[in-house]
Motif scaffolding. Structure first.
Motif, PDB file in Angstrom:
ATOM      1  N   THR A   2      -8.664   1.697  -8.971  1.00  0.00           N
ATOM      2  CA  THR A   2      -7.707   2.418  -8.155  1.00  0.00           C
ATOM      3  C   THR A   2      -8.248   3.774  -7.796  1.00  0.00           C
ATOM      4  N   ALA A   3      -7.646   4.406  -6.818  1.00  0.00           N
ATOM      5  CA  ALA A   3      -8.057   5.727  -6.354  1.00  0.00           C
ATOM      6  C   ALA A   3      -6.810   6.479  -5.940  1.00  0.00           C
ATOM      7  N   ALA A   5      -3.855   7.863  -3.973  1.00  0.00           N
ATOM      8  CA  ALA A   5      -3.228   7.255  -2.798  1.00  0.00           C
ATOM      9  C   ALA A   5      -3.081   8.258  -1.672  1.00  0.00           C
ATOM     10  N   ARG A   9      -0.480   4.923   3.030  1.00  0.00           N
ATOM     11  CA  ARG A   9      -0.249   3.651   2.368  1.00  0.00           C
ATOM     12  C   ARG A   9      -0.678   3.749   0.909  1.00  0.00           C
ATOM     13  N   PRO A  10       0.118   3.212  -0.018  1.00  0.00           N
ATOM     14  CA  PRO A  10      -0.315   3.189  -1.419  1.00  0.00           C
ATOM     15  C   PRO A  10      -1.602   2.376  -1.557  1.00  0.00           C
ATOM     16  N   VAL A  11      -2.421   2.763  -2.491  1.00  0.00           N
ATOM     17  CA  VAL A  11      -3.669   2.050  -2.726  1.00  0.00           C
ATOM     18  C   VAL A  11      -3.368   0.646  -3.249  1.00  0.00           C
ATOM     19  N   ARG A  13      -3.785  -2.937  -5.213  1.00  0.00           N
ATOM     20  CA  ARG A  13      -4.415  -3.414  -6.442  1.00  0.00           C
ATOM     21  C   ARG A  13      -5.360  -4.556  -6.081  1.00  0.00           C
ATOM     22  N   ASP A 311       0.321  -5.526  -1.138  1.00  0.00           N
ATOM     23  CA  ASP A 311       0.182  -4.518  -2.186  1.00  0.00           C
ATOM     24  C   ASP A 311      -0.931  -4.868  -3.163  1.00  0.00           C
ATOM     25  N   LEU A 342     -11.073   0.208   0.213  1.00  0.00           N
ATOM     26  CA  LEU A 342     -10.327   1.405  -0.159  1.00  0.00           C
ATOM     27  C   LEU A 342     -10.504   2.511   0.883  1.00  0.00           C
ATOM     28  N   THR A 343     -11.729   2.675   1.337  1.00  0.00           N
ATOM     29  CA  THR A 343     -12.001   3.727   2.346  1.00  0.00           C
ATOM     30  C   THR A 343     -11.247   3.449   3.628  1.00  0.00           C
ATOM     31  N   ILE A 345      -8.553   1.362   4.095  1.00  0.00           N
ATOM     32  CA  ILE A 345      -7.113   1.181   3.965  1.00  0.00           C
ATOM     33  C   ILE A 345      -6.388   2.489   3.732  1.00  0.00           C
ATOM     34  N   VAL A 346      -6.913   3.316   2.839  1.00  0.00           N
ATOM     35  CA  VAL A 346      -6.195   4.547   2.497  1.00  0.00           C
ATOM     36  C   VAL A 346      -6.632   5.708   3.360  1.00  0.00           C
TER      37      VAL A 346
END
Length: 346
Positions: A2-3, A5, A9-11, A13, A311, A342-343, A345-346
């Motif tokens: 995880t990173a 948020a 948008r929440p990070v 899983r 999610d 992650l890069t 999406i968030v």
């Protein structure tokens, strides 16, 4: 994995879905140990009856939790057609206590096309199968919520007569981690209205409209979100699984290509979205399979509208892979795909 948020948008899983055979339980535990070290948030196992794959997943998940430190453990899914609600409530709560609150049970309906082969071992379905599954599900939720099921009589040792009796043990937080594996919008909406999480697999029921897998599954996801909000449960929690496997070399690709098709639904070498027949014998539309370099896999996931709204994103491992091949793909996904996701999406 995880990173911090972002506000947008929440990070999400990240997890995996695997089939563990009874002949290689130690290998299954080693797979969870690998996933734990690599930072996966959750690992799920398939459940199968009268087959070599796990038929009783909760003892296995207890052992897997005892061999790992932080990864959550779950099912995708426990078929309720074969369950007694009271016994399942006891087993889930006991397992949750043994795993330190790391259990994420996924529930579902079960099989239908060849139900007669299960009658001797599990009894005959009484009435309509869907109604039976619904009864088990609703009873299970009431028991987990602490419904009083009886009053103690003089024969209950150590308990005053008249004392309210509930299913024991009680596991704090278990109710919030229950999910339902639904494929249709109607069943997804039911899960949302009950405050359950939603598990979305690699197939959707074929409604005859000719719409793509992605469109059909997105309809189910949004029906779930709407029902969850209307029932006062907020957005809920959506887990989506995809068979998109990153390969670093041609040698790795050769290890996996023979394991596709998956789920006995596609013709050899089929990797695109396709129609087929799911395990219950009903028409279905299956998601595409991607076996390619990590960047291609990342782009494929990022272009998936359902993944974008989920999610939790889970990597589905085809059954039959060697321990070495499974470790390779888990490591590649964690180190070479997830950072890109992650890069972006968030």
């Amino acid at each position: 994995m995880t990173a911090p948020a972002a506000e947008s948008r929440p990070v999400p899983r990240f997890g995996l879905v695997a089939q563990v055979d009874h002949a290689d339980l130690a290998g299954g535990i080693a797979l969870f140990e690998d996933a734990d070290r690599l930072g996966y948030d959750v690992g799920y196992v398939r459940v199968r009856h009268l087959q070599d794959a796990l038929s009783s997943p909760l003892p296995f998940l207890t052992a897997a939790a005892l061999h790992t430190e932080r990864i959550q453990v779950g099912t995708a899914v426990i078929p309720l057609r074969f369950e007694n609600a009271g016994r399942l409530a006891e087993d889930l709560a006991t397992t949750d206590l043994l795993t330190g609150g790391r259990l994420r049970p996924g529930l579902g309906s079960g099989y239908s096309a060849h139900d007669a082969i299960y009658t001797r071992a599990f009894g005959q379905v009484q009435g309509d199968r869907t109604e039976m599954v619904n009864r088990v599900l609703h009873d299970l939720l009431r028991f987990v919520d602490g419904e009083v099921v009886a009053g103690a009589d003089a024969h209950i040792e150590g308990v005053e007569p008249g004392t309210p009796l509930r299913i024991e043990p009680r596991a704090e937080g278990l109710r919030e981690r229950l999910a339902y594996g639904a494929a249709s919008p109607a069943r997804a909406a039911m899960a949302g209205s009950l405050g359950l999480g939603l598990q979305l697999a690699t197939m959707a029921p074929d409604d005859g409209s000719g719409r793509s897998f992605e469109v059909l599954q997105l309809e189910a996801l949004r029906a779930y979100r709407e029902a969850s909000r209307e029932a006062g449960h907020g957005d809920g929690h959506v887990m989506v699984s995809r068979q998109m496997l990153p390969m670093r070399t041609e040698e790795e690709l050769e290890q996996w290509v023979s394991l596709i098709p998956r789920e006995r639904a596609a013709a050899p070498a089929v990797a695109a979205e396709h129609a087929g027949v799911e395990i219950g014998g009903n028409p279905a539309v299956f998601s595409r399979v991607v076996l390619d370099d990590p960047m291609t896999v990342a782009h494929a996931l990022l272009s998936d509208a359902v993944v974008q709204e989920a999610d939790e994103i889970c990597l589905v491992l085809p059954f039959g892979a060697s321990a070495h091949a499974r470790h390779q793909v888990l490591e590649t996904f964690a180190t070479d795909v997830v950072p890109h996701l992650l890069t972006a999406i968030v």
